[in-house]
Enzyme design. Structure first.
Site, short mmCIF file in Angstrom:
data_model
loop_
_atom_site.label_atom_id
_atom_site.label_comp_id
_atom_site.label_asym_id
_atom_site.label_seq_id
_atom_site.Cartn_x
_atom_site.Cartn_y
_atom_site.Cartn_z
N ARG A 44 -28.27 24.86 -30.70
CA ARG A 44 -29.22 25.83 -31.24
C ARG A 44 -30.00 25.13 -32.34
O ARG A 44 -29.57 24.09 -32.85
CB ARG A 44 -28.54 27.08 -31.76
CG ARG A 44 -27.73 26.86 -33.02
CD ARG A 44 -27.05 28.14 -33.48
NE ARG A 44 -27.99 29.07 -34.10
CZ ARG A 44 -28.17 29.18 -35.42
NH1 ARG A 44 -27.48 28.40 -36.26
NH2 ARG A 44 -29.02 30.04 -35.93
N HIS A 102 -19.33 31.71 -43.42
CA HIS A 102 -20.61 32.38 -43.15
C HIS A 102 -20.85 33.60 -44.05
O HIS A 102 -21.89 34.25 -43.93
CB HIS A 102 -20.70 32.82 -41.69
CG HIS A 102 -21.05 31.70 -40.76
ND1 HIS A 102 -20.20 31.23 -39.79
CD2 HIS A 102 -22.16 30.93 -40.67
CE1 HIS A 102 -20.76 30.23 -39.15
NE2 HIS A 102 -21.95 30.02 -39.66
N TYR A 115 -33.00 36.11 -36.86
CA TYR A 115 -31.80 35.49 -36.32
C TYR A 115 -31.57 35.94 -34.90
O TYR A 115 -31.78 37.09 -34.55
CB TYR A 115 -30.54 35.93 -37.07
CG TYR A 115 -30.47 35.55 -38.50
CD1 TYR A 115 -30.53 34.23 -38.88
CD2 TYR A 115 -30.29 36.53 -39.45
CE1 TYR A 115 -30.42 33.89 -40.21
CE2 TYR A 115 -30.17 36.20 -40.78
CZ TYR A 115 -30.25 34.88 -41.15
OH TYR A 115 -30.13 34.56 -42.46
N TYR A 129 -32.98 33.40 -49.11
CA TYR A 129 -31.79 32.68 -48.69
C TYR A 129 -32.12 31.22 -48.39
O TYR A 129 -31.36 30.31 -48.68
CB TYR A 129 -31.17 33.36 -47.46
CG TYR A 129 -30.00 32.61 -46.88
CD1 TYR A 129 -28.81 32.47 -47.60
CD2 TYR A 129 -30.09 32.04 -45.62
CE1 TYR A 129 -27.75 31.77 -47.07
CE2 TYR A 129 -29.02 31.34 -45.08
CZ TYR A 129 -27.86 31.21 -45.81
OH TYR A 129 -26.80 30.51 -45.29
N LYS A 130 -33.27 31.00 -47.78
CA LYS A 130 -33.66 29.64 -47.44
C LYS A 130 -34.28 28.91 -48.63
O LYS A 130 -34.64 27.73 -48.53
CB LYS A 130 -34.62 29.66 -46.24
CG LYS A 130 -33.91 30.08 -44.94
CD LYS A 130 -34.86 30.22 -43.78
CE LYS A 130 -34.16 30.76 -42.53
NZ LYS A 130 -33.21 29.82 -41.91
N ASN A 157 -31.77 25.54 -36.16
CA ASN A 157 -31.85 26.33 -37.38
C ASN A 157 -32.88 25.64 -38.26
O ASN A 157 -33.25 24.49 -38.00
CB ASN A 157 -30.47 26.39 -38.06
CG ASN A 157 -30.41 27.49 -39.09
OD1 ASN A 157 -31.28 28.35 -39.17
ND2 ASN A 157 -29.36 27.46 -39.90
#
Lengths: 315, 350
Positions: B223, B193, B37, B316-317, B225
């Site tokens: 940005r 978040h 990140y 997490y993904k 992601n």
């Protein structure tokens, strides 16, 4: 911060000390609209000194044909208002930033209570236009020394929701009684002298209003003070901040690249880390927490100053 | 018209495809061979011509089919589009921003005629020609935000700014990477978040919030992601997890190149004028491993990134299960050569 050159198209005295300035795009283009409570930063090139001062917009937020501000001449200020009053004329061109709002209306409020003291009326002049357009419930209470000093008077709508108080007439604003009469779900916004802001905050808190319903115009003009010296750790530069200069202005004059937007200690953009500090920091901002201030580890160069032997910034 | 619109689906038979041009302009999110990140925010609407970065709201070959898929999702679950009552003004701001941007970027596809508050909007790809009164919601078939986001690819969160935070008080969310507008509606930045691992200890969100609250009019930011999705499915929502979750188990070493998609979000941030709200469009791009590996640099880099990703991020993904298969598949494209800097498909030096 995006800055564009705008033309001064009107300079009109509102009172003996307060003048209205209107800016328009030189080609007649529409300017970005804004929300009530927004301010613009105006660049004031006064001889060798370049000041960038923030002023609340007083014109209609839905009218992109121009921006208007009302500026009170401050004899003991750093010189920005004196320059505007004495040197700026219709036809001049000044650089103006995009509108930025640090005192927006909370549109979830059931009712909006606006309390202004003196020149603090300025952000509310735009907000009452926005409130009227949205058809939202509001009350404005405006105190000034006298009718002659009340610059906002001619710019306010003829509306039963607008209440004015002139101390010269023996008519004083009774803050506790105004607060007591408000329905649940009201948000209060105060702009004016510190003691008015404190009185509203204390009164509302005593009545049990949640802190999130109490707002005030947080950003302030950079105060003048004693001259002081600053060392920059990374570049090795040493610079002197003059009595009528802010630390941010001194950094800019030394061509140090630093982000900023409100220049009034409220937005947090120019937050700078301190490498070492021997002396006393004068924190004039509304951004840093009490802990951060006590730690002497950060400073907001737009409004804060220093007295002591050594201040070294991580720049 | 300059764009040829695909006739394709994002569910059931999954006929979605990327043309060779679409692959070349894919917003590949990795500018180096590893990933962690960062507040990787940069100024928006500047980028090489033809990429999704040099327009405000990208319109590509998937536009017409994506809008059809959105309508199906919304029909099945109207809660994908919500706007709390105080957000209507922000909806008008967003409508104006999207309409004026589309007209400026694609004058052959869209027209906007304004006479005061009397507006006429022409959307040629979708066959729309509507006249309405700006700021009068009764003159549109939907609320202003719903009206315009039914005609714009990607998700839209519209954030109210108050009390030192941003609040998710309105949105159109139909192609999300496993989060729910209905769950998040009314939450603030810190609240929504909360589930993200590692980022809190890195103080990422504190810095990101400070940045976002200072986004200024006329100065949008962006940005990238990313995550991984099995099949070219736009609607990977928690509400429909029972539909797409089990599909993770259909991946085999033989089909992983076709079925495993890199899902990239182009997130942009816009200050809205009248409402002072922050518009947060999240545009989703899908490309499978096979198509991405047709660009040698991307094949090499994707292998290294996925192989070396910390376990908690893969978890997490949501692709821990298939990671070994993905890495094995991608290894055939990694000859060990150095990769060039940046995200664009330029040839690597060998």
């Amino acid at each position: 911060m995006m800055i564009q050159p705008l033309q001064v198209t009107a300079v009109e005295p509102l009172t003996s000390r307060i003048t209205r300035f209107r800016f328009e795009h030189p080609d007649g283009d529409t300017l970005p609209l804004f929300s009530g409570g927004a301010h613009i930063v105006v660049e004031l090139p006064d001889g060798d000194t370049l000041r960038r001062n923030a002023y609340s917009l007083i014109s209609d937020p839905m009218d992109g044909s121009g921006y208007e501000i009302a500026v009170q001449r401050e004899e003991s200020g750093r010189g920005g208002s004196r320059f505007l009053h004495s040197s700026v004329k219709a036809g001049d061109t000044l650089n103006v930033g995009v509108p930025l709002n640090l005192m927006a209306l909370n549109l979830r409020a059931k009712k909006h209570l606006l309390i202004a003291g003196g020149i603090g009326i300025t952000p509310f002049l735009a907000q009452v236009k926005q409130l009227a357009l949205l058809g939202l419930s509001y009350e404005l209470h405006y105190a000034a020394p006298s009718r002659e000093d009340a610059a906002g008077l001619a710019l306010l709508p003829d509306d039963p929701n607008v209440h004015v108080y002139f101390s010269a007439d023996g008519n004083r604003m009774d803050v506790p009684s105004i607060l007591e009469q408000q329905p649940l779900g009201t948000h209060v916004y105060t702009c004016g002298p510190e003691r008015l802001i404190a009185a509203v905050k204390d009164g509302a808190t005593t009545l049990g209003w949640p802190a999130s319903t109490i707002h005030s115009e947080a950003f302030t003009a950079p105060p003048p003070g004693q001259s002081f010296q600053v060392t920059l750790a990374k570049s090795g530069k040493t610079l002197v901040v003059g009595p009528h200069q802010s630390l941010l202005e001194a950094l800019e004059a030394a061509e140090v690249d630093i982000a900023w937007s409100c220049r009034g200690g409220a937005c947090g953009q120019c937050e700078t880390a301190i490498s070492s500090c021997q002396g006393k920091l004068e924190h004039n901002d509304h951004w840093l927490s009490e802990d951060e201030r006590a730690a002497n580890s950060k400073i907001m160069p737009c409004v804060s100053r220093f007295v002591g032997q050594d201040l070294t910034l991580d720049l | 018209m300059t764009i040829r619109f695909n006739d394709e689906t994002f569910r059931d038979d999954y006929t979605h495809f990327n043309s060779p041009e679409a692959i070349q302009r894919f917003p590949f999110p990795f500018d180096r061979d590893d990933y962690m990140y960062s507040v990787n925010i940069e100024s928006h609407t500047s980028g090489p011509k033809g990429t999704p970065f040099d327009v405000a709201f990208d319109v590509d070959e998937h536009y017409v089919s994506e809008m059809r898929d959105l309508a199906i999702t919304l029909e099945q679950d109207p809660k994908r589009c919500q706007s709390l009552p105080h957000m209507e003004l922000a909806g008008w701001d967003l409508l104006e921003l999207i309409m004026t941007s589309k007209v400026a970027d694609y004058p052959d596809l869209f027209e906007l005629h304004r006479d005061g508050n009397a507006w006429r909007w022409v959307n040629k790809p979708l066959g729309i020609d509507d006249s309405f009164t700006f700021l009068d919601a009764s003159t549109l078939p939907y609320g202003p935000m719903e009206y315009i986001t039914r005609q714009a690819q990607g998700d839209f969160a519209v954030l109210d700014q108050r009390d030192g935070s941003l609040w998710m008080d309105a949105g159109m969310v139909t192609c999300q990477a496993d989060w729910s507008l209905d769950f998040n509606i009314g939450m603030n930045f810190t609240e929504w978040h909360a589930p993200v691992p590692k980022a809190h200890e890195m103080r990422i969100f504190e810095r990101a919030l400070k940045f976002l609250m200072n986004v200024q009019q006329g100065a949008p930011s962006r940005r990238l992601n990313w995550t991984m999705t099995v099949n070219p499915r736009l609607d990977t929502s928690p509400e429909n997890y029972h539909l797409w979750g089990p599909e993770k188990r259909t991946v085999t070493p033989e089909n992983v190149g076709q079925k495993q998609y890199l899902r990239v979000e182009l997130q942009t941030f816009w200050r809205l004028p009248r409402s002072n709200a922050l518009a947060f469009p999240i545009r989703c791009y899908l490309a499978n491993l096979q198509d991405l590996s047709s660009v040698p640099k991307w094949g090499r880099r994707l292998h290294r990134v996925i192989r070396d990703l910390p376990d908690e991020l893969a978890d997490y993904k949501g692709f821990t299960l298939n990671r070994p298969m993905i890495v094995e598949y991608l290894s055939q494209f990694d000859d060990g050569a150095e990769t060039s800097l940046g995200i664009y498909p330029a040839e690597d030096q060998s």
